[in-house]
Enzyme design. Structure first.
Site, PDB file in Angstrom:
ATOM      1  N   ASP A  12       0.845  -1.199   0.000  1.00  0.00           N
ATOM      2  CA  ASP A  12       0.000   0.000   0.000  1.00  0.00           C
ATOM      3  C   ASP A  12       0.881   1.251   0.000  1.00  0.00           C
ATOM      4  O   ASP A  12       1.786   1.377   0.841  1.00  0.00           O
ATOM      5  CB  ASP A  12      -0.896   0.026   1.243  1.00  0.00           C
ATOM      6  CG  ASP A  12      -1.920  -1.098   1.240  1.00  0.00           C
ATOM      7  OD1 ASP A  12      -2.097  -1.758   0.193  1.00  0.00           O
ATOM      8  OD2 ASP A  12      -2.564  -1.300   2.292  1.00  0.00           O
ATOM      9  N   GLY A  38      -3.218  -5.477   1.089  1.00  0.00           N
ATOM     10  CA  GLY A  38      -3.880  -6.516   0.282  1.00  0.00           C
ATOM     11  C   GLY A  38      -4.867  -7.239   1.173  1.00  0.00           C
ATOM     12  O   GLY A  38      -4.523  -7.643   2.285  1.00  0.00           O
ATOM     13  N   LYS A  39      -6.100  -7.408   0.685  1.00  0.00           N
ATOM     14  CA  LYS A  39      -7.137  -7.953   1.571  1.00  0.00           C
ATOM     15  C   LYS A  39      -6.788  -9.345   2.114  1.00  0.00           C
ATOM     16  O   LYS A  39      -7.009  -9.645   3.278  1.00  0.00           O
ATOM     17  CB  LYS A  39      -8.486  -7.976   0.846  1.00  0.00           C
ATOM     18  CG  LYS A  39      -8.982  -6.574   0.536  1.00  0.00           C
ATOM     19  CD  LYS A  39     -10.375  -6.555  -0.023  1.00  0.00           C
ATOM     20  CE  LYS A  39     -10.709  -5.167  -0.576  1.00  0.00           C
ATOM     21  NZ  LYS A  39     -10.547  -4.069   0.389  1.00  0.00           N
ATOM     22  N   GLU A 135     -10.355 -10.131  -4.296  1.00  0.00           N
ATOM     23  CA  GLU A 135      -9.307  -9.342  -4.961  1.00  0.00           C
ATOM     24  C   GLU A 135      -8.438 -10.258  -5.823  1.00  0.00           C
ATOM     25  O   GLU A 135      -7.374  -9.860  -6.292  1.00  0.00           O
ATOM     26  CB  GLU A 135      -8.439  -8.630  -3.917  1.00  0.00           C
ATOM     27  CG  GLU A 135      -8.416  -7.133  -4.088  1.00  0.00           C
ATOM     28  CD  GLU A 135      -7.669  -6.404  -2.987  1.00  0.00           C
ATOM     29  OE1 GLU A 135      -7.885  -5.200  -2.878  1.00  0.00           O
ATOM     30  OE2 GLU A 135      -6.888  -7.016  -2.244  1.00  0.00           O
ATOM     31  N   ASN A 179     -19.952  -5.817   3.592  1.00  0.00           N
ATOM     32  CA  ASN A 179     -20.319  -4.520   4.171  1.00  0.00           C
ATOM     33  C   ASN A 179     -21.645  -4.095   3.546  1.00  0.00           C
ATOM     34  O   ASN A 179     -22.217  -4.825   2.719  1.00  0.00           O
ATOM     35  CB  ASN A 179     -19.187  -3.494   4.025  1.00  0.00           C
ATOM     36  CG  ASN A 179     -18.923  -3.108   2.574  1.00  0.00           C
ATOM     37  OD1 ASN A 179     -19.768  -3.311   1.686  1.00  0.00           O
ATOM     38  ND2 ASN A 179     -17.760  -2.555   2.325  1.00  0.00           N
ATOM     39  N   LEU A 211     -21.177  -2.863   9.588  1.00  0.00           N
ATOM     40  CA  LEU A 211     -21.948  -1.630   9.425  1.00  0.00           C
ATOM     41  C   LEU A 211     -21.174  -0.403   9.877  1.00  0.00           C
ATOM     42  O   LEU A 211     -21.775   0.600  10.257  1.00  0.00           O
ATOM     43  CB  LEU A 211     -23.257  -1.751  10.221  1.00  0.00           C
ATOM     44  CG  LEU A 211     -24.174  -2.916   9.808  1.00  0.00           C
ATOM     45  CD1 LEU A 211     -25.246  -3.170  10.857  1.00  0.00           C
ATOM     46  CD2 LEU A 211     -24.821  -2.620   8.455  1.00  0.00           C
ATOM     47  N   GLY A 241     -12.054  -3.716   7.961  1.00  0.00           N
ATOM     48  CA  GLY A 241     -12.887  -4.852   7.555  1.00  0.00           C
ATOM     49  C   GLY A 241     -12.067  -6.137   7.501  1.00  0.00           C
ATOM     50  O   GLY A 241     -12.538  -7.216   7.884  1.00  0.00           O
ATOM     51  N   ASP A 242     -10.834  -6.032   7.031  1.00  0.00           N
ATOM     52  CA  ASP A 242      -9.959  -7.220   6.968  1.00  0.00           C
ATOM     53  C   ASP A 242      -9.639  -7.718   8.375  1.00  0.00           C
ATOM     54  O   ASP A 242      -9.566  -8.927   8.615  1.00  0.00           O
ATOM     55  CB  ASP A 242      -8.655  -6.876   6.241  1.00  0.00           C
ATOM     56  CG  ASP A 242      -8.905  -6.469   4.803  1.00  0.00           C
ATOM     57  OD1 ASP A 242      -9.883  -6.954   4.201  1.00  0.00           O
ATOM     58  OD2 ASP A 242      -8.134  -5.644   4.281  1.00  0.00           O
TER      59      ASP A 242
END
Ligand code: RIB
Length: 297
Positions: A12, A38-39, A135, A179, A211, A241-242
């Site tokens: 990133d 990277g997810k 991904e 999500n 959420l 989220g990951d």
């Protein structure tokens, strides 16, 4: 209990800005930071820091970005036996983080795009949980889910980034994590609980919807669980989220029931928002447990 994570690995390049640029506009930001992301790799690091035994399957190129990603995964204790090196640039994500902590991400997939079902390890012995995301190519996601099912592993899909799911993938998924935007893509707009419940008809046992500042929601055939968010000072939501996905699976693999896993994942996701970067912000198991014991948690 062994968790296998099949997914993307990026480096990133992150810049803080007051607000993201509008189309055609240039904005000046802070110094660029080069960070592991990277997810798939993020979820692997989150699960490993949360105490799971994690194997990562994915692909890097043969460039300097590869060493950023490899060092971070190794440092977190992730097993890289099944990591492939391909003749392609490594995945890179260009991220701007605005003052409110919201991000905009553009991914140059590189080796992640070329990772194919043939690159997946043939040996799935001992795998109890598969966690994968979108991904990487749909063919790899499907092949991984098929192989996981053959060894009786639970299949957990984080449908991020959002895209249609292949008809033959649905019956292989046990737990779907989305999500709000991904939920709307899969089930239309409207009431989130009803929409999540409608996805159970596809044969899943559990649909979890993250959420943001409202926490999360889990829908199963026996009922609905709502987990409120833990309030934090948000610095950067990248990788939150990951973190949620990796910690949820680590807790499930450790034998936790869904409510306990959801609570730990929610707390970990909140903690991950308090620092800059994806993997750089992920809490350890003891940090998560400590926060869960804190007053008001
Ligand atoms: O989910 C956050 C991740 O999305 C970042 O680390 C970036 O690499 C992109 O994959």
């Amino acid at each position: 209990m062994s968790v296998r994570i099949v997914g993307s690995v990026n480096t990133d390049i992150l810049v803080r800005v007051v607000r993201p640029p509008a189309p055609g506009e240039t904005v000046l930001g802070g110094d660029a930071q080069v960070l592991p992301g990277g997810k798939g790799a993020n979820q692997a690091v989150a699960a490993a820091r949360a105490g799971a035994s994690v194997q990562f399957c994915g692909a890097l190129g043969r460039d300097s970005f590869a060493s950023v990603a490899r060092t971070a995964l190794t440092g977190a204790g992730v097993d890289l036996t099944h990591l492939r090196e391909l003749d392609s640039p490594s995945g890179v994500a260009l991220i701007t983080v605005s003052e409110g902590g919201e991000n905009s991400i553009t991914v140059a997939s590189g080796a992640n795009r070329h990772y194919s079902p043939a690159d997946l390890s043939a040996d799935w012995t001992g795998v109890t949980h598969l966690l994968t995301q979108q991904e990487i190519s749909p063919e790899v996601v499907l092949a991984a889910a098929q192989r996981a099912k053959q060894v009786g592993a639970q299949v957990i899909l984080n449908a991020a980034p959002g895209r249609e799911l292949a008809a033959d993938l649905w019956p292989l998924i046990d737990v779907l994590i989305v999500n709000e935007h991904e939920l709307a893509q899969l089930s239309g707009s409207g009431d989130e609980e009803e929409n999540a419940r409608s996805l159970l008809q596809r044969g899943l046992s559990t649909v979890i919807v993250t959420l943001g500042s409202r926490g999360s929601l889990a829908v199963t055939s026996t009922g609905t669980l709502r987990q409120p968010a833990h309030p934090v000072q948000v610095v950067d939501t990248t990788g939150a989220g990951d973190t949620f996905c990796g910690v949820l699976v680590a807790w499930l693999a450790g034998g936790a029931e869904l409510p306990e896993a959801l609570r730990a994942a929610g707390m970990a996701g909140a903690l991950a928002c308090t620092k800059l970067g994806a993997q750089a912000a992920m809490p350890t198991r003891s940090e998560i447990e400590g926060a869960l014991r804190s007053p008001g948690a």
